[in-house]
Write an enzyme that holds these catalytic residues in place. Sequence first.
Site, PDB file in Angstrom:
ATOM      1  N   HIS A 222       4.672  -1.668   5.432  1.00 49.87           N
ATOM      2  CA  HIS A 222       6.060  -1.176   5.438  1.00 49.87           C
ATOM      3  C   HIS A 222       6.134   0.337   5.181  1.00 49.87           C
ATOM      4  O   HIS A 222       7.217   0.910   5.199  1.00 49.87           O
ATOM      5  CB  HIS A 222       6.935  -1.977   4.465  1.00 49.87           C
ATOM      6  CG  HIS A 222       6.787  -1.642   3.007  1.00 49.87           C
ATOM      7  ND1 HIS A 222       5.986  -2.358   2.150  1.00 49.87           N
ATOM      8  CD2 HIS A 222       7.359  -0.686   2.247  1.00 49.87           C
ATOM      9  CE1 HIS A 222       6.079  -1.850   0.941  1.00 49.87           C
ATOM     10  NE2 HIS A 222       6.896  -0.827   0.962  1.00 49.87           N
TER      11      HIS A 222
ATOM     12  N   SER B   8       4.544   1.353  -3.740  1.00 53.89           N
ATOM     13  CA  SER B   8       3.960   0.433  -2.760  1.00 53.89           C
ATOM     14  C   SER B   8       3.002   1.133  -1.818  1.00 53.89           C
ATOM     15  O   SER B   8       3.107   2.320  -1.541  1.00 53.89           O
ATOM     16  CB  SER B   8       5.023  -0.367  -2.013  1.00 53.89           C
ATOM     17  OG  SER B   8       6.056   0.437  -1.616  1.00 53.89           O
TER      18      SER B   8
ATOM     19  N   ASP C 118       1.430  -7.354   4.478  1.00 52.32           N
ATOM     20  CA  ASP C 118       1.918  -5.986   4.270  1.00 52.32           C
ATOM     21  C   ASP C 118       0.734  -5.042   4.028  1.00 52.32           C
ATOM     22  O   ASP C 118       0.537  -4.534   2.919  1.00 52.32           O
ATOM     23  CB  ASP C 118       2.896  -5.986   3.081  1.00 52.32           C
ATOM     24  CG  ASP C 118       3.765  -4.748   3.061  1.00 52.32           C
ATOM     25  OD1 ASP C 118       3.635  -3.902   3.967  1.00 52.32           O
ATOM     26  OD2 ASP C 118       4.581  -4.631   2.122  1.00 52.32           O
TER      27      ASP C 118
HETATM   28  C1  4AZ Z   1       8.968  -1.656  -3.779  1.00 47.63           C
HETATM   29  O1  4AZ Z   1      10.162  -1.629  -3.536  1.00 47.63           O
HETATM   30  C2  4AZ Z   1       8.473  -2.446  -4.924  1.00 47.63           C
HETATM   31  N1  4AZ Z   1       7.904  -4.672  -9.334  1.00 47.63           N
HETATM   32  C3  4AZ Z   1       7.134  -2.413  -5.274  1.00 47.63           C
HETATM   33  C4  4AZ Z   1       6.688  -3.151  -6.346  1.00 47.63           C
HETATM   34  C5  4AZ Z   1       7.565  -3.922  -7.063  1.00 47.63           C
HETATM   35  C6  4AZ Z   1       8.898  -3.964  -6.731  1.00 47.63           C
HETATM   36  C7  4AZ Z   1       9.352  -3.221  -5.659  1.00 47.63           C
HETATM   37  C8  4AZ Z   1       7.053  -4.723  -8.206  1.00 47.63           C
HETATM   38  O2  4AZ Z   1       8.181  -1.031  -3.082  1.00 47.63           O
END
Ligand code: 4AZ
Length: 276
Positions: A72, A219, A119
Amino acid sequence: MLHILLLAAAIQAAEPEQEQEGETGASPWQAEIYSNFTGWTPEELAERDPWDLAHRCGGSLIANGWVLTAAHCIDQAKVDKGYRVRLGADYLDNDEGVTFRIDRMVRHADWNKAEHLYDIALIHYVADKDTHVGSAGPIAPIPLYEGPPLEAGVDVYASGWGQAEEGKDKGFQAELTAVDLRTVDCADYPQYEGKTREYQMCATGRTPGDDADTCTGDSGGPLVLDDPQVLVGVVNWGIGCYRADSAGVYLRIDNEHFRDWIARAMAAAPTVNELR
Ligand code: 4AZ
């Protein structure tokens, strides 16, 4: 995230032979994926800094020229627009690190945005006319974990510049931070029932009531085994951040998961941008 890297920096300061490694010594494989767009409006700039508006995701340097991230975080349109990768940075608000142009990417063919499935993506980068060394810390790839899928109860950590609190557009953290986590069984979290697959795992704080977690902006970044330091996962998603009784969801990297996909993606013809 907790300020573990500050602690790492303090330890390094106490060990003179490591001083030249600088403050990012604990995470020399940490990558930032950011937008090259600079046409922010005065209104946008009144709210947030350019580095903050440009930040997209984390990533892990796994080989020379290759950064592993989440699907993503990248697509062909972003590559065509000129999205970039930064390595060797601790602070994003200081033009730290070395930046490269993303010249291609390979995304998992089964990626499903709505369900956060598969992902994972690989990014290939090259130096270009905008590549210059700000003040860069050490840069080194992290080995992929070779072993069976991790059980629950294993000490790991994640790092990134993600939001310090849950919510939309809260702003990212200028300084790279790392957070101590422990793997848990996603099945122990009813909120994830039917929403995670066997190739994913969950991780949460190491002590009860500890809200340690990753969040938006982390992320794509690394989930690393404590000892030895090898890459065991990719930050994927989660329901909220820093919530009591919750956990983050990570894509597994191990002998049964994605090591083969990563090898095939790196060996694929440069025209391949989707791979199953
Ligand atoms: C995100 O939005 C995201 N708490 C990544 C990790 C977590 C929540 C959201 C884990 O990329």
